[in-house]
Design an enzyme around this catalytic site. Structure first.
Site, mmCIF file in Angstrom:
data_model
loop_
_atom_site.group_PDB
_atom_site.id
_atom_site.type_symbol
_atom_site.label_atom_id
_atom_site.label_comp_id
_atom_site.label_asym_id
_atom_site.label_seq_id
_atom_site.Cartn_x
_atom_site.Cartn_y
_atom_site.Cartn_z
ATOM 1 N N MET A 52 67.234 104.343 -47.737
ATOM 2 C CA MET A 52 67.485 103.870 -46.373
ATOM 3 C C MET A 52 68.138 102.508 -46.512
ATOM 4 O O MET A 52 67.546 101.463 -46.217
ATOM 5 C CB MET A 52 66.152 103.790 -45.605
ATOM 6 C CG MET A 52 65.592 105.155 -45.238
ATOM 7 S SD MET A 52 63.838 105.114 -44.841
ATOM 8 C CE MET A 52 63.162 105.259 -46.480
ATOM 9 N N MET A 61 64.984 113.437 -40.310
ATOM 10 C CA MET A 61 63.931 112.447 -40.031
ATOM 11 C C MET A 61 63.211 112.835 -38.744
ATOM 12 O O MET A 61 63.840 113.095 -37.717
ATOM 13 C CB MET A 61 64.539 111.046 -39.869
ATOM 14 C CG MET A 61 65.103 110.440 -41.138
ATOM 15 S SD MET A 61 63.958 110.398 -42.529
ATOM 16 C CE MET A 61 62.625 109.360 -41.877
ATOM 17 N N HIS A 104 58.034 111.246 -53.444
ATOM 18 C CA HIS A 104 59.111 110.799 -52.546
ATOM 19 C C HIS A 104 59.126 109.268 -52.567
ATOM 20 O O HIS A 104 58.122 108.629 -52.254
ATOM 21 C CB HIS A 104 58.824 111.350 -51.147
ATOM 22 C CG HIS A 104 59.832 111.008 -50.102
ATOM 23 N ND1 HIS A 104 60.972 111.757 -49.887
ATOM 24 C CD2 HIS A 104 59.873 110.013 -49.188
ATOM 25 C CE1 HIS A 104 61.662 111.237 -48.886
ATOM 26 N NE2 HIS A 104 61.016 110.167 -48.444
ATOM 27 N N ASP A 126 60.760 114.512 -42.789
ATOM 28 C CA ASP A 126 60.077 113.283 -43.203
ATOM 29 C C ASP A 126 59.681 112.461 -41.986
ATOM 30 O O ASP A 126 60.530 112.087 -41.180
ATOM 31 C CB ASP A 126 61.056 112.493 -44.088
ATOM 32 C CG ASP A 126 60.488 111.208 -44.658
ATOM 33 O OD1 ASP A 126 59.283 110.947 -44.487
ATOM 34 O OD2 ASP A 126 61.267 110.470 -45.281
ATOM 35 N N HIS A 183 64.724 108.502 -51.493
ATOM 36 C CA HIS A 183 65.261 108.441 -50.125
ATOM 37 C C HIS A 183 65.792 107.036 -49.889
ATOM 38 O O HIS A 183 65.021 106.103 -49.678
ATOM 39 C CB HIS A 183 64.114 108.794 -49.148
ATOM 40 C CG HIS A 183 64.485 108.735 -47.705
ATOM 41 N ND1 HIS A 183 63.547 108.752 -46.695
ATOM 42 C CD2 HIS A 183 65.694 108.655 -47.077
ATOM 43 C CE1 HIS A 183 64.147 108.692 -45.523
ATOM 44 N NE2 HIS A 183 65.455 108.619 -45.725
ATOM 45 N N MET A 225 64.075 100.803 -48.921
ATOM 46 C CA MET A 225 64.512 100.155 -47.676
ATOM 47 C C MET A 225 65.046 98.770 -47.996
ATOM 48 O O MET A 225 64.425 98.029 -48.775
ATOM 49 C CB MET A 225 63.326 100.013 -46.724
ATOM 50 C CG MET A 225 62.632 101.325 -46.447
ATOM 51 S SD MET A 225 61.235 101.069 -45.355
ATOM 52 C CE MET A 225 60.585 102.736 -45.285
ATOM 53 N N ASP A 255 60.707 105.964 -51.187
ATOM 54 C CA ASP A 255 61.441 105.391 -50.055
ATOM 55 C C ASP A 255 61.986 104.016 -50.384
ATOM 56 O O ASP A 255 61.226 103.095 -50.678
ATOM 57 C CB ASP A 255 60.498 105.261 -48.852
ATOM 58 C CG ASP A 255 60.190 106.609 -48.216
ATOM 59 O OD1 ASP A 255 61.136 107.294 -47.807
ATOM 60 O OD2 ASP A 255 59.000 106.964 -48.159
ATOM 61 N N SER A 300 55.006 110.750 -50.121
ATOM 62 C CA SER A 300 55.727 109.478 -49.936
ATOM 63 C C SER A 300 54.850 108.331 -50.403
ATOM 64 O O SER A 300 53.842 108.005 -49.777
ATOM 65 C CB SER A 300 56.089 109.277 -48.464
ATOM 66 O OG SER A 300 56.474 107.928 -48.280
HETATM 67 C C1 DX5 Z 1 59.838 106.482 -43.206
HETATM 68 C C2 DX5 Z 1 59.836 107.044 -44.602
HETATM 69 C C3 DX5 Z 1 58.812 108.069 -44.811
HETATM 70 C C4 DX5 Z 1 57.393 107.584 -44.614
HETATM 71 C C5 DX5 Z 1 56.567 108.762 -44.177
HETATM 72 O O1 DX5 Z 1 60.976 105.741 -43.005
HETATM 73 O O2 DX5 Z 1 61.089 107.624 -44.910
HETATM 74 O O3 DX5 Z 1 58.948 108.742 -46.066
HETATM 75 O O4 DX5 Z 1 56.816 107.015 -45.750
HETATM 76 O O5 DX5 Z 1 55.287 108.309 -43.893
HETATM 77 P P1 DX5 Z 1 54.286 109.139 -42.978
HETATM 78 O O6 DX5 Z 1 54.087 110.467 -43.640
HETATM 79 O O7 DX5 Z 1 53.071 108.297 -42.974
HETATM 80 O O8 DX5 Z 1 54.945 109.274 -41.629
HETATM 81 ZN ZN ZN Z 2 61.269 108.969 -46.691
#
Ligand code: DX5
Ligand code: ZN
Length: 218
Positions: free
Chosen positions: A68, A138, A32, A176, A66, A36, A34, A7
């Site tokens: 969100m 999650m 990965h 994740d 991913h 947001m 992310d 990630s």
């Molecule tokens: C959280 C993300 C994850 C995050 C994981 O909302 O979807 O992908 O980056 O980070 P770690 O591995 O540090 O929990």
């Molecule tokens: Zn993620």
């Protein structure tokens, strides 16, 4: 073998290419990405232009996106054009429109994943299993890297694993949040095919032993 998705939320954004390259050379399988929107989750990360640049810099990597975000159907095509290989969206964002979003992502040429927050019953994804390439469980509340793993995720993965076996589906399972050398192997044992790890990889002084353990090798 279990795949490791790094990630990039925990990467050094001023040196993103090198930071990713370092982990890919050590054996990480996927990147990965992310996304947001400050609406579906209380944080803002980065968008399609960042993926486009990273994809241009590292074209051979597989990009596991991913989303969100509250309106995945609107933005998924941008991420597909920017280089996404698979796009995952959240069931809670579009509870009444899951099949339509799956279709939109497929039409954009990507594989499709559906994610659930820790409080959503796993049974909520059962009706869509056949139409999906992947389910993302999650193991933290989405929004931030570096949070502690929620142990209930292990039983949730096991329940999804049992259901896909019962129905003879090949749907992949991904987990994740809070994945590290201790929690990752437990998830893999419960059925996770892809382990997402951010801080455990990017913040490790030496990620090699973590990668070996997550691959189930050490
Ligand atoms: C959280 C993300 C994850 C995050 C994981 O909302 O979807 O992908 O980056 O980070 P770690 O591995 O540090 O929990
Ligand atoms: Zn993620």
């Amino acid at each position: 073998m279990t795949k490791i998705a790094a990630s990039i939320l925990s990467a050094d954004f001023a040196d993103l290419k090198q930071d990713c390259l370092r982990l890919l050379r050590e054996g990480v399988d996927l990147l990965h990405f992310d996304v947001m929107d400050g609406h579906f989750v209380p944080n803002i990360s980065y968008g399609a232009p960042v993926l486009e640049s990273l994809h241009a810099a590292l074209p051979d990597a597989f990009y596991d996106v991913h989303l969100m975000i509250s309106d995945p159907a609107r933005y998924a095509p941008d991420f597909a054009r920017a280089g996404a290989g698979l796009i995952t969206f959240h069931l809670e964002a579009v509870p009444g429109a899951v099949p339509r979003v799956i279709e939109t992502i497929r039409e954009a040429g990507c594989r499709v994943g559906l994610s659930i927050r820790p409080g959503t019953p796993v049974e909520a994804v059962f009706p869509y299993l056949e139409a999906l390439d992947l389910v993302l469980v999650m193991s933290v509340e989405p929004g931030f890297g570096g949070q502690a793993f929620m142990p209930e995720a292990v039983q949730r993965l096991a329940a999804l694993d049992a259901e896909r076996r019962r129905r003879n589906y090949r749907t992949l399972l991904e987990v994740d949040g809070g994945i590290n050398a201790q929690t990752g192997p437990l998830c893999a044992q419960a059925g996770a095919d892809w382990l997402v790890a951010g801080s455990a990889l990017f913040r490790a002084p030496d990620p090699a032993p973590v990668i070996r353990l997550l691959h189930g090798e050490a």
